[in-house]
Design an enzyme around this catalytic site. Sequence first.
Site, PDB file in Angstrom:
ATOM      1  CG  ASP A  89      -0.255  -0.229   2.534  1.00  0.00           C
ATOM      2  OD1 ASP A  89       0.757  -0.957   2.561  1.00  0.00           O
ATOM      3  OD2 ASP A  89      -0.722   0.309   3.554  1.00  0.00           O
ATOM      4  CD  GLU A 127       3.217  -0.901   7.651  1.00  0.00           C
ATOM      5  OE1 GLU A 127       3.444  -0.821   8.883  1.00  0.00           O
ATOM      6  OE2 GLU A 127       3.293   0.079   6.884  1.00  0.00           O
ATOM      7  CD  GLU A 128       2.343   3.210   5.641  1.00  0.00           C
ATOM      8  OE1 GLU A 128       2.202   3.735   6.767  1.00  0.00           O
ATOM      9  OE2 GLU A 128       3.438   3.097   5.079  1.00  0.00           O
ATOM     10  NE  ARG A 138      17.917  -3.299  19.345  1.00  0.00           N
ATOM     11  CZ  ARG A 138      18.973  -2.819  19.989  1.00  0.00           C
ATOM     12  NH1 ARG A 138      19.962  -2.294  19.309  1.00  0.00           N
ATOM     13  NH2 ARG A 138      19.038  -2.846  21.308  1.00  0.00           N
ATOM     14  CG  HIS A 161       5.644   7.952   6.325  1.00  0.00           C
ATOM     15  ND1 HIS A 161       4.501   7.740   7.067  1.00  0.00           N
ATOM     16  CD2 HIS A 161       6.065   6.710   5.973  1.00  0.00           C
ATOM     17  CE1 HIS A 161       4.252   6.441   7.153  1.00  0.00           C
ATOM     18  NE2 HIS A 161       5.200   5.796   6.498  1.00  0.00           N
TER      19      HIS A 161
END
Length: 410
Positions: free
Chosen positions: A83, A141-142, A182, A368
């Site tokens: 998306d 996802e957003e 990580r 973004h």
Amino acid sequence: MQHLLPRLKELAAAAAAETVTLRQHLHAHPELSFQEFNTAAFVTEQLRRLGLNPQPMATTGVVALVEGRNPGSRVVALRADMDALPIQEQNEVSYKSTNPGVMHACGHDVHTSSLLGVARLLTQLRDEFEGTVKLIFQPGEEVLPGGASLMIQEGVLENPAPASVLGQHVFPMLPAGQIGIRPGRYMASTDELYLTVRGKGGHGAMPEMNLDPVLVAAHLIVAAQQLVSRRANPKLPSVLSFGKVIANGATNVIPNEVYIEGTFRTLNEQWREEAHQHLRRLCEGLADSMGAVCELEIRRGYPYLENEPQLTARVRAAAEEYLGAENVIELDQWMAAEDFAYFSQATSACFYRLGTRAADGRHASSVHTPTFDVDAHALEVGPGLMAWLALKELASLEPVTVTHSEAAHA
């Protein structure tokens, strides 16, 4: 397995131009969360051209299997989100968004084209590996509730069940050719906060006749920060931020109510629940003590994202083989959120960051933002690396007994 490394790199280099083309098409035709109908159709067509059998899932999601020898013996999954964001693009490029107010400003076009590139590479190598790679093209996802949660509910981690799930995400802070990783807790949970403070409005010159909700809201905003400064364990990352305050009065008008929006994020689910309770008591009690009323809505968002340590160690070792140890960077914890966290809560998972900045410093805009873009080299590195990680992870797994027919009904 090591004999495949040079061949895979050659195939990735040869396919890089095609991956760039795929990414540019996706970038020019972005679609918002759970509206990725054309994107899903495009992905489906590309997979079918490779001889795969993609299946729809969770509104606009797509799932496909790349089967090697003994496909039921072991399974890993790779995930890409599809998306875009409600942002007006400012880049002046040939592949600029053609959908006004919609832009792939978070790199999901890179993720999708990269996973399509992985599909191309693995289909060329399917006689060289054992097991199955499940390709997950995820919508939404957003926005809440997150497409990952819906796909999991609909069984994306079943039939066949992957032993692990890998995901990658663009990272303009690193140059193309590097990745960041990580182990353990990496990204935060995220909850949306919506507060309405109600009092009694009136003339600003006669405060004694009113019950000022602006004053109450100001006290609430300041007092709420004590959740982080005095309630949270100082060794546990927590963030409470308010980004929207609407008091629709005037210079001489006290409004009847104040509306506030914010976010709460942390890396511990127990403290997350406790913080919600503290915040409710604070809002209701403080407002009541001042004669007002506060209504608090907490929209529960994504959980925290945890990279399974042993899987992450294997991913790091494989990435160092592919990129060189100097190009695999240890990341710090990040208080942003990602719905890949649902995968990490459900099974063994690893989420790493793909460098996208050009060597000369171009393409350094953050995600973004309306000027976000990536260096083309990342579109060679991304598919090749992810394919290598999948192959190495398959080779590390003990065979399991899963029938071919089960693998065919993902």
